[in-house]
Design a protein around this motif. Structure first.
Motif, PDB file in Angstrom:
ATOM      1  N   TYR A  61       0.815  -1.218   0.000  1.00 25.85           N
ATOM      2  CA  TYR A  61       0.000   0.000   0.000  1.00 25.85           C
ATOM      3  C   TYR A  61       0.848   1.267   0.000  1.00 25.85           C
ATOM      4  CZ  TYR A  61      -3.619  -3.367   1.292  1.00 25.85           C
ATOM      5  OH  TYR A  61      -4.476  -4.449   1.321  1.00 25.85           O
ATOM      6  N   SER A  62       2.142   1.156   0.298  1.00 25.09           N
ATOM      7  CA  SER A  62       3.019   2.329   0.230  1.00 25.09           C
ATOM      8  C   SER A  62       3.109   2.882  -1.183  1.00 25.09           C
ATOM      9  CB  SER A  62       4.422   1.977   0.722  1.00 25.09           C
ATOM     10  OG  SER A  62       4.970   0.905  -0.043  1.00 25.09           O
ATOM     11  N   ALA A  63       2.534   2.172  -2.158  1.00 26.47           N
ATOM     12  CA  ALA A  63       2.447   2.714  -3.519  1.00 26.47           C
ATOM     13  C   ALA A  63       1.761   4.072  -3.535  1.00 26.47           C
ATOM     14  CB  ALA A  63       1.687   1.739  -4.416  1.00 26.47           C
ATOM     15  N   LEU A  64       0.904   4.344  -2.554  1.00 24.21           N
ATOM     16  CA  LEU A  64       0.193   5.624  -2.514  1.00 24.21           C
ATOM     17  C   LEU A  64       1.160   6.800  -2.437  1.00 24.21           C
ATOM     18  CD1 LEU A  64      -2.716   4.631  -0.089  1.00 24.21           C
ATOM     19  CD2 LEU A  64      -2.802   4.842  -2.584  1.00 24.21           C
ATOM     20  N   VAL A  65       2.312   6.590  -1.781  1.00 21.16           N
ATOM     21  CA  VAL A  65       3.325   7.655  -1.730  1.00 21.16           C
ATOM     22  C   VAL A  65       3.836   7.951  -3.138  1.00 21.16           C
ATOM     23  CG1 VAL A  65       5.621   8.255  -0.885  1.00 21.16           C
ATOM     24  CG2 VAL A  65       3.996   7.120   0.634  1.00 21.16           C
ATOM     25  N   LEU A 124      11.091  12.752   0.931  1.00 19.92           N
ATOM     26  CA  LEU A 124      10.688  14.019   1.554  1.00 19.92           C
ATOM     27  C   LEU A 124       9.243  13.979   2.004  1.00 19.92           C
ATOM     28  CD1 LEU A 124      12.419  16.602  -0.836  1.00 19.92           C
ATOM     29  CD2 LEU A 124      13.163  15.848   1.440  1.00 19.92           C
ATOM     30  N   LEU A 125       8.366  13.389   1.202  1.00 20.47           N
ATOM     31  CA  LEU A 125       6.962  13.272   1.596  1.00 20.47           C
ATOM     32  C   LEU A 125       6.821  12.406   2.846  1.00 20.47           C
ATOM     33  CD1 LEU A 125       3.942  13.656   1.194  1.00 20.47           C
ATOM     34  CD2 LEU A 125       3.986  11.802  -0.504  1.00 20.47           C
ATOM     35  N   PHE A 156      12.504   3.911  -2.209  1.00 26.23           N
ATOM     36  CA  PHE A 156      12.709   5.340  -2.441  1.00 26.23           C
ATOM     37  C   PHE A 156      14.073   5.654  -3.058  1.00 26.23           C
ATOM     38  CE2 PHE A 156       9.723   6.516   1.343  1.00 26.23           C
ATOM     39  CZ  PHE A 156       8.658   5.965   0.652  1.00 26.23           C
ATOM     40  N   TYR A 157      14.916   4.645  -3.274  1.00 30.09           N
ATOM     41  CA  TYR A 157      16.289   4.905  -3.707  1.00 30.09           C
ATOM     42  C   TYR A 157      16.566   4.395  -5.120  1.00 30.09           C
ATOM     43  CZ  TYR A 157      16.955   6.074   1.164  1.00 30.09           C
ATOM     44  OH  TYR A 157      16.855   6.663   2.396  1.00 30.09           O
ATOM     45  N   VAL A 158      15.527   4.183  -5.893  1.00 25.46           N
ATOM     46  CA  VAL A 158      15.740   3.663  -7.247  1.00 25.46           C
ATOM     47  C   VAL A 158      16.496   4.658  -8.129  1.00 25.46           C
ATOM     48  CG1 VAL A 158      13.761   2.109  -7.163  1.00 25.46           C
ATOM     49  CG2 VAL A 158      13.437   4.448  -7.965  1.00 25.46           C
ATOM     50  N   PHE A 159      16.401   5.948  -7.835  1.00 23.93           N
ATOM     51  CA  PHE A 159      17.117   6.973  -8.615  1.00 23.93           C
ATOM     52  C   PHE A 159      18.329   7.522  -7.873  1.00 23.93           C
ATOM     53  CE2 PHE A 159      13.899   8.762 -11.947  1.00 23.93           C
ATOM     54  CZ  PHE A 159      13.865   7.511 -12.539  1.00 23.93           C
ATOM     55  N   PHE A 160      18.756   6.827  -6.809  1.00 22.72           N
ATOM     56  CA  PHE A 160      19.854   7.367  -5.997  1.00 22.72           C
ATOM     57  C   PHE A 160      21.134   7.514  -6.813  1.00 22.72           C
ATOM     58  CE2 PHE A 160      22.897   7.183  -2.329  1.00 22.72           C
ATOM     59  CZ  PHE A 160      22.442   8.334  -1.705  1.00 22.72           C
TER      60      PHE A 160
END
Length: 536
Positions: free
Chosen positions: A187-191, A315-316, A335-339
């Motif tokens: 459900y964290s897909a909502l972020v 950040l969100l 959250f780090y796929v573009f790190f």
């Protein structure tokens, strides 16, 4: 007569950084190496996988549209690979890291649209070093197994915004499918949906009604994809939503304040960036004496997309933490796929051959150091220290003891274990019959178990009595109280003679209507035509 010297023949291993095909082969080979290293070394060093991996193995006993904790897609993924390769420890590492590898492929394909093939490769290497993609990438939980859907979603979104009119509707339909898969993973897909929505609102290419019309198709496709899960949520009494609510409430209750919770989250995230930051530091040190030819071309285009997707989710989430929401560190896994793309800004602009060589050496060395350190620390290390850990859980030895108990006292084939997920799940995969696990003996946790049919088989009930073991659920104690035969087994946890031991109470509940060989112990529970696809 002296003939002119022939020019040296290029090495067959030489790679031209300017050749897109050669760089593509190198990038895919590196991703394959990442998958191999993080599958092989943990498989050789671990007697048991992380807790979440065992939970997935237990859940794969039935394909459902949801489970009492989470949505179903990761379990479907694990089911496919265990049916193909077997219900073993190494397959859980492979399935988890394959999700990471697929995400890295998506990142690479996206990066090719932002920068050069060489620097796209550098971004993949740096991304692969984030702890969530290696050290914790072996955890087959819903966070790790959401990495591939997130990579696909970001790839699909950018392709849809860039697509010409003739292909725009199809591309947005693919966005809807990727969004549904992402939500069915966790459900964290909502972020991610929120961050993508904000980016779309500010993008100049989306400032017309004509541009937004296909987005409605994506919404429809996404809703259709998750509708069966929504039906399951309603039928299950909102089990997975209640679990998420309890996780937040328990997290808040366990901390002095949400500021302490936020600090823990932030510092943990910094720690999990460290391997990638060390890789970048090593790369800069290696190239420190090379003359900088130009300002590093971090991202040639789509800079806002990279910034939104690279920083927006974190950040969100931090903003939610400031607002008082409990934050578990692992929620930031995707959250780090573009790190690596963000770190390109600090990669020096040097001769391409030098950058390629340095990146390849640093990447391979860091992968081997990290994976080797994990294997030694959680394999040989814990055994030498005589420590009881999950990684050296003596499940094989325990299974041998329980198999002997069963042969002495039971009268039907061993087809069902009653116990908590970790203990019963580990025992199950090491028994010849690989029996079903009746999680906690609670029908709410394993609704696919046909409880009336259990009367046709003897049941083996297990309760961990080792120091520090969790208290058994009331339902487990009730099943143990029904057992006609009881006993206890104990096996060494490590090779040290005076080291810790695993102690387990066992009980056998005799069948009241013996006919175990022909009993179907699982039942279709899902209201949608997916149900149970196999019966063990």
């Amino acid at each position: 007569m002296n003939l002119p010297a022939s020019p040296p023949r290029p090495s067959p291993w030489a790679i031209d950084p300017a050749d897109p095909r050669q760089m593509a082969r190198l990038t895919l080979a590196y991703i394959g190496l990442h998958l191999l290293v993080w599958t092989l070394l943990p498989a050789l060093s671990h007697r048991a996988p992380p807790w979440d991996n065992i939970e997935q193995l237990v859940w794969t006993q039935s394909l459902q549209w949801g489970y009492y904790k989470h949505p179903p897609a990761p379990t479907w993924w694990m089911y496919f690979w265990t049916e193909l390769l077997g219900r073993t420890v190494w397959v859980t590492f492979f399935a988890a890291e394959l999700s990471v590898a697929a995400m890295l492929v998506c990142v690479w394909r996206l990066a090719l649209g932002f920068t050069t093939p060489l620097r796209a490769f550098v971004s993949v290497v740096l991304t692969s070093l984030v702890a969530y993609h290696g050290l914790r990438g072996i955890m087959a939980n819903h966070n790790t197994l959401q990495l591939m859907p997130v990579g696909l979603l970001l790839w699909a979104v950018l392709a849809a915004v860039r697509a010409p009119d003739a292909r725009r509707w199809l591309q947005w339909a693919l966005v809807g499918a990727a969004a549904a898969l992402t939500l069915l993973s966790k459900y964290s897909a909502l972020v991610w949906f929120a961050v993508i929505g904000v980016w779309l609102l500010q993008d100049a290419r989306m400032r017309s009604g004509r541009a937004w019309a296909p987005v409605l198709l994506a919404v429809v496709v996404g809703l259709v994809g998750v509708t069966p899960h929504l039906a399951w949520i309603a039928e299950s009494g909102f089990a997975s939503l209640h679990y998420a609510e309890r996780s937040v409430e328990e997290g808040i209750a366990g901390n002095r304040s949400h500021w302490v919770d936020l600090w823990d989250f932030a510092t943990t995230q910094l720690g999990r960036m460290v391997p990638a930051l060390l890789g970048l530091a090593w790369l800069r040190w290696w190239l420190r004496r090379d003359a900088v030819t130009a300002r590093p071309p971090a991202v040639l285009n789509e800079r806002r997309f990279v910034l939104f997707m690279g920083l927006g989710p974190l950040l969100l989430t931090l903003a939610l933490g400031v607002g008082g929401v409990h934050l578990a560190a692992s929620w930031a896994t995707t959250f780090y796929v573009f790190f690596g793309l963000l770190l390109l800004r600090w990669v020096p602009a040097v001769a391409p051959a030098r950058l390629l060589r340095a990146t390849l050496v640093v990447g391979v060395a860091m992968e081997l150091i990290l994976a080797g350190g994990l294997a030694l620390g959680r394999g040989v290390g814990v055994d030498l220290l005589g420590r009881a850990a999950r990684s050296n859980f003596p499940a094989p030895a325990l299974a041998v003891q329980l198999q002997q108990v069963w042969r002495q006292h039971a009268h039907t084939p061993l087809r069902v274990l009653v116990g908590e997920t970790w203990l019963a799940g580990n025992v199950s995969i090491h028994l010849p019959s690989q029996p079903l696990v009746f999680i906690d003996g609670d029908p709410a946790h394993a609704p696919w178990i046909d409880t009336p049919a259990l009367a046709r088989c003897d049941l083996l009930v297990l309760i961990d009595r080792s120091p520090g073991a969790p208290e058994p659920e009331a339902t487990q104690r009730q099943w143990m109280a029904r057992a006609q035969t009881h006993g206890q087994v104990s096996v060494p946890w490590t090779s040290k003679p005076q080291g810790p031991r695993l102690t387990v109470d066992w009980g056998i509940v005799a069948a009241s209507a013996p006919d175990c060989a022909g009993a179907q112990l699982t039942t279709r529970h899902s209201p949608w035509p997916f149900g149970i696809l196999s019966n063990r």
